[in-house]
Design a protein around this motif. Structure first.
Motif, mmCIF file in Angstrom:
data_model
loop_
_atom_site.group_PDB
_atom_site.id
_atom_site.type_symbol
_atom_site.label_atom_id
_atom_site.label_comp_id
_atom_site.label_asym_id
_atom_site.label_seq_id
_atom_site.Cartn_x
_atom_site.Cartn_y
_atom_site.Cartn_z
ATOM 1 N N ALA A 87 -6.207 -4.102 -26.484
ATOM 2 C CA ALA A 87 -5.598 -3.020 -25.700
ATOM 3 C C ALA A 87 -6.475 -2.750 -24.488
ATOM 4 C CB ALA A 87 -5.446 -1.773 -26.556
ATOM 5 N N ARG A 88 -5.846 -2.668 -23.316
ATOM 6 C CA ARG A 88 -6.607 -2.472 -22.091
ATOM 7 C C ARG A 88 -5.718 -1.869 -21.025
ATOM 8 N NH1 ARG A 88 -5.834 -6.746 -18.325
ATOM 9 N NH2 ARG A 88 -4.383 -8.308 -19.116
ATOM 10 N N GLY A 89 -6.339 -1.380 -19.967
ATOM 11 C CA GLY A 89 -5.587 -0.929 -18.815
ATOM 12 C C GLY A 89 -5.676 0.557 -18.537
ATOM 13 N N VAL A 90 -4.976 0.960 -17.490
ATOM 14 C CA VAL A 90 -4.958 2.340 -17.008
ATOM 15 C C VAL A 90 -3.543 2.894 -17.140
ATOM 16 C CG1 VAL A 90 -4.618 1.563 -14.605
ATOM 17 C CG2 VAL A 90 -5.486 3.861 -15.056
ATOM 18 N N SER A 91 -3.456 4.140 -17.560
ATOM 19 C CA SER A 91 -2.165 4.826 -17.636
ATOM 20 C C SER A 91 -2.366 6.275 -17.208
ATOM 21 C CB SER A 91 -1.575 4.752 -19.043
ATOM 22 O OG SER A 91 -2.495 5.224 -19.989
ATOM 23 N N THR A 92 -1.297 6.856 -16.678
ATOM 24 C CA THR A 92 -1.359 8.225 -16.199
ATOM 25 C C THR A 92 -0.155 8.992 -16.743
ATOM 26 O OG1 THR A 92 -2.391 7.369 -14.182
ATOM 27 C CG2 THR A 92 -1.664 9.643 -14.127
ATOM 28 N N TYR A 93 -0.404 10.233 -17.134
ATOM 29 C CA TYR A 93 0.609 11.049 -17.806
ATOM 30 C C TYR A 93 0.834 12.345 -17.041
ATOM 31 C CZ TYR A 93 -0.653 7.778 -21.452
ATOM 32 O OH TYR A 93 -0.911 6.630 -22.144
ATOM 33 N N PRO A 143 0.791 21.641 -11.363
ATOM 34 C CA PRO A 143 0.981 20.255 -11.776
ATOM 35 C C PRO A 143 -0.306 19.720 -12.408
ATOM 36 C CG PRO A 143 1.767 20.592 -9.538
ATOM 37 C CD PRO A 143 1.031 21.835 -9.939
ATOM 38 N N ALA A 144 -0.151 19.000 -13.495
ATOM 39 C CA ALA A 144 -1.309 18.457 -14.203
ATOM 40 C C ALA A 144 -1.035 17.009 -14.573
ATOM 41 C CB ALA A 144 -1.586 19.278 -15.463
ATOM 42 N N VAL A 145 -2.080 16.196 -14.507
ATOM 43 C CA VAL A 145 -1.983 14.808 -14.952
ATOM 44 C C VAL A 145 -3.178 14.478 -15.830
ATOM 45 C CG1 VAL A 145 -0.665 14.029 -12.930
ATOM 46 C CG2 VAL A 145 -3.155 13.831 -12.920
ATOM 47 N N ARG A 146 -2.951 13.546 -16.719
ATOM 48 C CA ARG A 146 -4.025 13.007 -17.551
ATOM 49 C C ARG A 146 -4.126 11.529 -17.212
ATOM 50 N NH1 ARG A 146 -5.275 13.614 -23.927
ATOM 51 N NH2 ARG A 146 -6.428 11.667 -24.189
ATOM 52 N N VAL A 147 -5.335 11.091 -16.889
ATOM 53 C CA VAL A 147 -5.564 9.702 -16.498
ATOM 54 C C VAL A 147 -6.451 9.039 -17.543
ATOM 55 C CG1 VAL A 147 -6.320 8.160 -14.660
ATOM 56 C CG2 VAL A 147 -5.518 10.459 -14.081
ATOM 57 N N GLU A 148 -5.957 7.969 -18.134
ATOM 58 C CA GLU A 148 -6.739 7.139 -19.066
ATOM 59 C C GLU A 148 -7.196 5.933 -18.252
ATOM 60 O OE1 GLU A 148 -7.532 7.817 -22.180
ATOM 61 O OE2 GLU A 148 -6.127 9.392 -22.752
ATOM 62 N N VAL A 149 -8.490 5.881 -17.908
ATOM 63 C CA VAL A 149 -8.999 4.901 -16.945
ATOM 64 C C VAL A 149 -9.486 3.600 -17.578
ATOM 65 C CG1 VAL A 149 -9.573 6.614 -15.192
ATOM 66 C CG2 VAL A 149 -11.284 5.968 -16.903
ATOM 67 N N GLY A 150 -9.037 3.284 -18.757
ATOM 68 C CA GLY A 150 -9.422 2.045 -19.414
ATOM 69 C C GLY A 150 -9.710 2.306 -20.880
ATOM 70 N N TYR A 151 -9.971 1.226 -21.605
ATOM 71 C CA TYR A 151 -10.225 1.294 -23.046
ATOM 72 C C TYR A 151 -11.671 0.914 -23.346
ATOM 73 C CZ TYR A 151 -5.269 1.720 -24.190
ATOM 74 O OH TYR A 151 -3.985 2.167 -24.328
#
Length: 185
Positions: A87-93, A143-151
Protein backbone atom coordinates in the motif's frame (compact mmCIF):
# COMPACT_ATOMS: atom_id res chain seq x y z
CA UNK A 1 -2.48 14.16 13.08
CA UNK A 2 -1.45 12.37 16.26
CA UNK A 3 0.86 13.74 18.87
CA UNK A 4 1.05 13.96 22.62
CA UNK A 5 1.12 10.39 23.88
CA UNK A 6 -0.06 8.96 20.54
CA UNK A 7 2.77 8.62 18.01
CA UNK A 8 0.42 7.24 15.33
CA UNK A 9 1.82 4.94 12.69
CA UNK A 10 5.38 3.73 13.25
CA UNK A 11 7.69 1.94 10.82
CA UNK A 12 11.15 2.17 9.30
CA UNK A 13 12.37 4.18 12.30
CA UNK A 14 9.79 6.92 11.70
CA UNK A 15 6.62 7.96 13.50
CA UNK A 16 3.58 9.68 12.07
CA UNK A 17 3.51 12.24 14.90
CA UNK A 18 7.10 13.38 14.25
CA UNK A 19 6.64 13.56 10.48
CA UNK A 20 3.29 15.36 10.75
CA UNK A 21 4.73 17.88 13.23
CA UNK A 22 7.72 18.55 10.99
CA UNK A 23 5.54 18.91 7.91
CA UNK A 24 3.09 21.19 9.77
CA UNK A 25 5.96 23.43 10.90
CA UNK A 26 7.17 23.68 7.29
CA UNK A 27 3.69 24.57 6.06
CA UNK A 28 3.20 27.08 8.89
CA UNK A 29 6.52 28.78 8.12
CA UNK A 30 5.71 29.12 4.45
CA UNK A 31 2.20 30.44 5.14
CA UNK A 32 3.60 32.97 7.62
CA UNK A 33 6.17 34.08 5.05
CA UNK A 34 3.29 34.77 2.66
CA UNK A 35 1.54 36.89 5.27
CA UNK A 36 -1.03 34.34 6.43
CA UNK A 37 -1.66 33.61 10.08
CA UNK A 38 -1.37 29.87 10.73
CA UNK A 39 -2.34 28.04 13.90
CA UNK A 40 -1.16 24.57 14.83
CA UNK A 41 -3.86 22.51 16.57
CA UNK A 42 -1.44 19.77 17.50
CA UNK A 43 -1.53 19.18 21.21
CA UNK A 44 -4.75 21.15 21.68
CA UNK A 45 -5.76 18.44 24.16
CA UNK A 46 -4.75 14.85 24.74
CA UNK A 47 -6.98 12.50 26.69
CA UNK A 48 -6.63 8.91 27.75
CA UNK A 49 -9.06 6.50 26.17
CA UNK A 50 -10.00 4.24 29.10
CA UNK A 51 -11.08 1.42 26.80
CA UNK A 52 -7.80 1.35 24.90
CA UNK A 53 -5.60 2.53 27.75
CA UNK A 54 -3.71 4.75 25.35
CA UNK A 55 -3.49 8.48 24.82
CA UNK A 56 -5.45 9.78 21.85
CA UNK A 57 -5.66 13.20 20.26
CA UNK A 58 -9.04 14.71 21.00
CA UNK A 59 -10.50 15.45 17.58
CA UNK A 60 -13.33 17.51 19.08
CA UNK A 61 -10.80 19.76 20.84
CA UNK A 62 -8.93 20.30 17.56
CA UNK A 63 -12.16 21.21 15.76
CA UNK A 64 -13.18 23.52 18.63
CA UNK A 65 -9.74 25.17 18.55
CA UNK A 66 -10.06 25.86 14.81
CA UNK A 67 -13.65 27.06 15.16
CA UNK A 68 -12.82 29.37 18.10
CA UNK A 69 -9.78 30.77 16.28
CA UNK A 70 -12.02 31.76 13.38
CA UNK A 71 -9.83 29.84 10.95
CA UNK A 72 -10.61 30.07 7.25
CA UNK A 73 -9.35 26.54 6.53
CA UNK A 74 -8.18 23.45 8.38
CA UNK A 75 -5.56 21.12 6.93
CA UNK A 76 -4.91 17.94 8.91
CA UNK A 77 -1.64 16.24 7.96
CA UNK A 78 -1.21 12.49 8.37
CA UNK A 79 0.95 9.57 7.33
CA UNK A 80 -0.85 6.31 6.64
CA UNK A 81 -0.06 2.73 7.61
CA UNK A 82 -1.44 -0.56 6.29
CA UNK A 83 -0.82 -4.25 7.01
CA UNK A 84 -0.01 -4.72 3.32
CA UNK A 85 3.47 -3.22 2.75
CA UNK A 86 2.59 -2.66 -0.92
CA UNK A 87 0.00 0.00 0.00
CA UNK A 88 1.41 3.37 -1.00
CA UNK A 89 0.54 6.82 -2.22
CA UNK A 90 -1.15 10.08 -1.29
CA UNK A 91 -4.85 10.69 -0.74
CA UNK A 92 -6.84 13.70 0.37
CA UNK A 93 -10.22 13.78 2.10
CA UNK A 94 -12.93 16.42 2.49
CA UNK A 95 -16.32 16.49 4.21
CA UNK A 96 -19.06 14.75 2.27
CA UNK A 97 -21.28 11.76 2.20
CA UNK A 98 -23.88 10.03 0.10
CA UNK A 99 -26.59 10.74 2.62
CA UNK A 100 -28.65 13.76 1.62
CA UNK A 101 -25.87 14.92 -0.71
CA UNK A 102 -24.25 17.07 2.00
CA UNK A 103 -20.67 18.03 1.30
CA UNK A 104 -18.22 20.90 1.47
CA UNK A 105 -17.73 22.29 -2.03
CA UNK A 106 -14.78 24.42 -0.91
CA UNK A 107 -13.31 21.48 1.00
CA UNK A 108 -13.63 19.35 -2.13
CA UNK A 109 -11.91 22.07 -4.18
CA UNK A 110 -9.07 22.38 -1.66
CA UNK A 111 -8.68 18.59 -1.51
CA UNK A 112 -8.40 18.48 -5.30
CA UNK A 113 -5.85 21.29 -5.35
CA UNK A 114 -3.73 19.68 -2.60
CA UNK A 115 -3.88 16.27 -4.28
CA UNK A 116 -2.94 17.67 -7.69
CA UNK A 117 -0.05 19.73 -6.30
CA UNK A 118 1.44 16.79 -4.38
CA UNK A 119 1.03 14.35 -7.26
CA UNK A 120 2.46 16.89 -9.71
CA UNK A 121 5.56 17.55 -7.59
CA UNK A 122 6.34 14.03 -6.34
CA UNK A 123 6.35 10.45 -7.51
CA UNK A 124 3.78 9.39 -4.91
CA UNK A 125 0.97 7.26 -6.29
CA UNK A 126 -2.24 9.25 -6.80
CA UNK A 127 -4.85 7.59 -4.58
CA UNK A 128 -7.36 10.36 -5.27
CA UNK A 129 -9.65 12.58 -3.24
CA UNK A 130 -12.54 11.16 -1.26
CA UNK A 131 -15.59 12.43 0.61
CA UNK A 132 -15.78 11.29 4.25
CA UNK A 133 -17.89 12.17 7.27
CA UNK A 134 -14.99 11.83 9.71
CA UNK A 135 -15.42 13.84 12.90
CA UNK A 136 -12.74 16.46 12.21
CA UNK A 137 -14.05 17.15 8.71
CA UNK A 138 -17.64 17.30 9.95
CA UNK A 139 -17.16 19.29 13.18
CA UNK A 140 -15.39 22.30 11.71
CA UNK A 141 -17.26 25.38 10.55
CA UNK A 142 -14.65 26.04 7.89
CA UNK A 143 -13.59 23.87 4.94
CA UNK A 144 -11.33 21.10 6.19
CA UNK A 145 -9.18 18.50 4.48
CA UNK A 146 -7.17 15.56 5.69
CA UNK A 147 -4.05 14.71 3.71
CA UNK A 148 -2.40 11.28 3.95
CA UNK A 149 1.07 11.98 2.50
CA UNK A 150 2.24 8.39 2.09
CA UNK A 151 2.46 5.07 3.91
CA UNK A 152 5.06 4.45 6.60
CA UNK A 153 4.43 0.73 6.08
CA UNK A 154 5.72 1.05 2.49
CA UNK A 155 9.51 1.13 2.28
CA UNK A 156 9.49 3.48 -0.73
CA UNK A 157 7.09 6.02 0.75
CA UNK A 158 8.89 5.84 4.10
CA UNK A 159 12.26 6.52 2.46
CA UNK A 160 10.84 9.59 0.73
CA UNK A 161 9.19 10.86 3.91
CA UNK A 162 12.48 10.45 5.82
CA UNK A 163 14.10 12.98 3.45
CA UNK A 164 13.76 16.60 4.70
CA UNK A 165 13.90 17.95 1.13
CA UNK A 166 10.95 15.72 0.19
CA UNK A 167 9.01 17.13 3.15
CA UNK A 168 9.89 20.62 1.87
CA UNK A 169 8.35 19.66 -1.47
CA UNK A 170 5.20 18.40 0.28
CA UNK A 171 4.93 21.59 2.33
CA UNK A 172 5.33 23.78 -0.74
CA UNK A 173 2.62 21.75 -2.51
CA UNK A 174 0.17 22.26 0.36
CA UNK A 175 0.89 26.00 0.57
CA UNK A 176 0.57 26.43 -3.20
CA UNK A 177 -2.79 24.63 -3.12
CA UNK A 178 -4.01 26.92 -0.33
CA UNK A 179 -2.84 29.97 -2.25
CA UNK A 180 -4.51 28.70 -5.45
CA UNK A 181 -7.79 28.27 -3.58
CA UNK A 182 -7.88 32.05 -3.09
CA UNK A 183 -6.69 32.94 -6.60
CA UNK A 184 -9.40 34.08 -8.97
CA UNK A 185 -8.99 32.99 -12.58
Amino acid sequence: GHGGGDPGAQAHGLTEAELAADLAARVEGRLSARGAQAFLTRGARVDTDPAAGAAVVDVEARADFANNAGADLLVSLHVDHHPNPEARGVSTYYYGGDRHGAHSAVGERLATLVQNEIVGRTDLLDCGTHAKTWDLLRATRMPAVRVEVGYLSNAGDAARLADPSFRDTLAEAVVTAISDLYTVD
